[in-house]
Design an enzyme around this catalytic site. Structure first.
Site, short mmCIF file in Angstrom:
data_model
loop_
_atom_site.label_atom_id
_atom_site.label_comp_id
_atom_site.label_asym_id
_atom_site.label_seq_id
_atom_site.Cartn_x
_atom_site.Cartn_y
_atom_site.Cartn_z
N SER A 41 28.25 -13.69 19.17
CA SER A 41 29.31 -13.80 18.17
C SER A 41 28.72 -13.60 16.79
O SER A 41 27.83 -14.35 16.37
CB SER A 41 29.98 -15.17 18.25
OG SER A 41 30.72 -15.39 17.07
N HIS A 51 30.97 -9.89 19.89
CA HIS A 51 32.18 -10.70 19.79
C HIS A 51 32.46 -10.91 18.30
O HIS A 51 31.61 -11.42 17.56
CB HIS A 51 31.93 -12.03 20.50
CG HIS A 51 33.09 -12.95 20.54
ND1 HIS A 51 34.03 -12.92 21.56
CD2 HIS A 51 33.48 -13.94 19.72
CE1 HIS A 51 34.93 -13.86 21.35
NE2 HIS A 51 34.63 -14.50 20.23
N ASP A 76 34.87 -12.66 15.57
CA ASP A 76 35.83 -13.75 15.39
C ASP A 76 36.64 -13.54 14.12
O ASP A 76 36.13 -13.69 13.02
CB ASP A 76 35.08 -15.08 15.30
CG ASP A 76 34.54 -15.51 16.66
OD1 ASP A 76 35.32 -15.55 17.62
OD2 ASP A 76 33.33 -15.81 16.74
N MET A 116 39.55 -14.83 11.80
CA MET A 116 40.25 -16.10 11.52
C MET A 116 41.05 -15.97 10.22
O MET A 116 40.55 -15.40 9.24
CB MET A 116 39.23 -17.23 11.34
CG MET A 116 38.29 -17.40 12.50
SD MET A 116 37.13 -18.72 12.15
CE MET A 116 36.10 -18.66 13.62
N HIS A 162 38.25 -11.10 18.73
CA HIS A 162 38.93 -12.35 19.10
C HIS A 162 39.81 -12.75 17.92
O HIS A 162 39.31 -13.22 16.90
CB HIS A 162 37.84 -13.41 19.38
CG HIS A 162 38.36 -14.77 19.68
ND1 HIS A 162 37.54 -15.88 19.72
CD2 HIS A 162 39.62 -15.23 19.94
CE1 HIS A 162 38.27 -16.94 20.01
NE2 HIS A 162 39.52 -16.58 20.13
N MET A 194 42.02 -14.94 16.03
CA MET A 194 42.50 -16.32 15.82
C MET A 194 43.40 -16.29 14.58
O MET A 194 43.07 -16.81 13.52
CB MET A 194 41.30 -17.26 15.63
CG MET A 194 40.52 -17.48 16.92
SD MET A 194 38.91 -18.22 16.65
CE MET A 194 37.95 -16.74 16.31
N MET A 217 38.44 -20.79 25.96
CA MET A 217 37.77 -21.42 24.82
C MET A 217 37.15 -22.73 25.30
O MET A 217 37.83 -23.60 25.85
CB MET A 217 38.77 -21.70 23.69
CG MET A 217 39.30 -20.47 22.98
SD MET A 217 38.02 -19.39 22.33
CE MET A 217 37.19 -20.48 21.17
N GLY A 246 37.65 -22.01 15.47
CA GLY A 246 37.61 -22.14 14.02
C GLY A 246 36.19 -22.16 13.46
O GLY A 246 35.96 -21.69 12.35
N PHE A 247 35.26 -22.68 14.24
CA PHE A 247 33.89 -22.82 13.73
C PHE A 247 32.88 -22.59 14.85
O PHE A 247 33.12 -22.97 16.00
CB PHE A 247 33.68 -24.23 13.16
CG PHE A 247 34.61 -24.52 12.01
CD1 PHE A 247 34.29 -24.13 10.71
CD2 PHE A 247 35.83 -25.14 12.24
CE1 PHE A 247 35.17 -24.37 9.66
CE2 PHE A 247 36.71 -25.39 11.19
CZ PHE A 247 36.38 -25.00 9.90
N GLY A 254 28.91 -23.30 16.32
CA GLY A 254 28.00 -24.44 16.31
C GLY A 254 28.53 -25.73 16.89
O GLY A 254 27.92 -26.79 16.71
N ASP A 297 33.87 -18.96 25.65
CA ASP A 297 33.48 -18.87 24.24
C ASP A 297 33.35 -20.26 23.61
O ASP A 297 34.33 -21.00 23.52
CB ASP A 297 34.58 -18.08 23.50
CG ASP A 297 34.28 -17.85 22.03
OD1 ASP A 297 33.14 -18.13 21.59
OD2 ASP A 297 35.19 -17.37 21.33
N GLY A 298 32.13 -20.58 23.17
CA GLY A 298 31.93 -21.78 22.38
C GLY A 298 30.88 -22.73 22.96
O GLY A 298 31.00 -23.20 24.08
N GLY A 299 29.82 -22.95 22.19
CA GLY A 299 28.81 -23.93 22.58
C GLY A 299 27.94 -23.52 23.75
O GLY A 299 27.39 -24.38 24.45
N GLY A 345 27.15 -17.56 19.81
CA GLY A 345 26.84 -17.28 18.41
C GLY A 345 25.55 -17.94 17.98
O GLY A 345 24.50 -17.29 17.86
#
Ligand code: DX5
Ligand code: ZN
Length: 234
Positions: A19, A43, A45, A47, A76, A78, A147, A152-153, A155, A185-187, A207
C-alpha cells in the site's frame, strides 16, 4: 490475478500488494521502483475525508503512479460517492477498482459501470459490516477485499476476527463455484501473513510492514514464506 492452485504440488502463489500510503510521497517514483521487482501489484488508498476520517489522494496521483510502473494498480476507493469517479480512476490507469459496499446505493449499477470501464471489479467491507451485505454480489465481482482494520489509516493492528471472514469467503467461493479472488487489507506483515494466507487469502495488502521495513525485499519474502504456502487439506 493469478490464483494458481496446483492440485499436484498442493501449493499456491500468494500475491503481495504494498500500500503506497506508507511510502514516501516526496519520492514516489523511487519508492515504486524500489519494490517493483519483488511485488505483484500496488494498492492505492483513495480517501475523501467523508467516508473515512482522512484524506489521501485522487486520480492525479494515480495517473502519476501509472506512468512510473507497469505493475497492476488496485485502487481502493474509500470515498462517499464512488460511482461518480469510476471513469476518472479508470482513465488514470486503475486496473482494479475496489468499492465499499457501505457506500453503494445501487451495487448492480456500480459493479456494471466498473466492468464496462474495462477494470476488474472488487467489493470491500469494513470490519463491522455483516458479511451478508456483500454475499449477493460475490458472483458478480472479481475480488472481495476484506478489511482487517477500520479504514482510514495505515499502521493499525490486524483484527484477528478477520480470519473467520476469510474462511467464510473461501466457503462461499467453494460452495457456489465462484471465480473470486480474496484479498485482505490492514495490519498484515511477516508475523501474521502465513496465518492470513492459510485462512485462504489470495492477495495480502501491506503498507507499513513493507515500506517502513529496513529491508523491504526481506519483508516481502518473509510474508510469502521461505517456501510457497502449503494448502491445508480440506
Ligand atoms: C487502511 C488502508 C490500508 C492501509 C494498510 O485504510 O486501506 O490499505 O494502508 O496499511 P498497513 O499495512 O500499514 O495496515
Ligand atoms: Zn486499502
Amino acid at each position: 490475478m493469478s490464483r494458481e492452485l496446483s492440485a499436484t504440488s498442493g501449493v499456491r502463489r500468494i500475491e503481495i500488494h504494498p500500500s503506497l500510503l506508507a511510502a514516501d510521497f516526496a519520492h514516489l517514483a523511487d519508492e515504486i521502483r524500489d519494490v517493483e521487482p519483488f511485488v505483484d501489484g500496488l494498492h492505492l488508498d483513495v480517501m475523501d475525508g467523508v467516508f473515512v476520517p482522512n484524506i489521501s489522494f485522487g486520480p492525479v496521483v494515480v495517473e502519476a503512479v501509472r506512468r512510473a510502473t507497469r505493475l497492476p494498480l488496485h485502487c481502493h476507493l474509500m470515498i462517499a460517492e464512488p460511482s461518480q469517479y469510476i471513469s476518472a480512476f479508470r482513465d488514470a490507469g486503475a486496473d482494479t477498482i475496489l468499492v465499499h459496499i457501505e457506500t453503494l446505493t445501487d451495487p448492480v449499477e456500480t459493479i456494471e459501470d466498473i466492468k464496462a470501464s474495462g477494470a476488474r471489479v472488487g467489493i470491500t467491507l469494513n470490519p463491522e459490516t455483516p458479511t451478508h451485505r456483500v454475499q449477493p454480489w460475490l458472483p458478480a465481482v472479481d475480488e472481495l477485499l476484506i478489511m482487517s482494520v477500520h479504514p482510514g489509516f495505515g499502521g493499525q493492528s490486524f483484527q484477528p476476527e478477520s480470519l473467520k471472514r476469510i474462511r467464510w469467503a473461501v466457503h462461499q467461493r467453494d460452495v457456489h463455484g465462484l471465480a473470486l479472488c480474496i484479498s485482505v487489507d490492514g495490519g498484515i506483515g511477516p508475523a501474521n501473513a502465513r496465518q492470513v494466507a492459510q485462512a485462504g487469502a489470495d492477495i495480502l495488502v501491506a503498507g507499513t510492514s513493507v515500506f517502513r521495513a529496513p529491508d523491504r525485499r526481506a519483508a516481502v519474502d518473509a510474508m510469502r514464506g521461505a517456501h510457497p504456502f502449503t494448502v491445508s487439506p480440506p
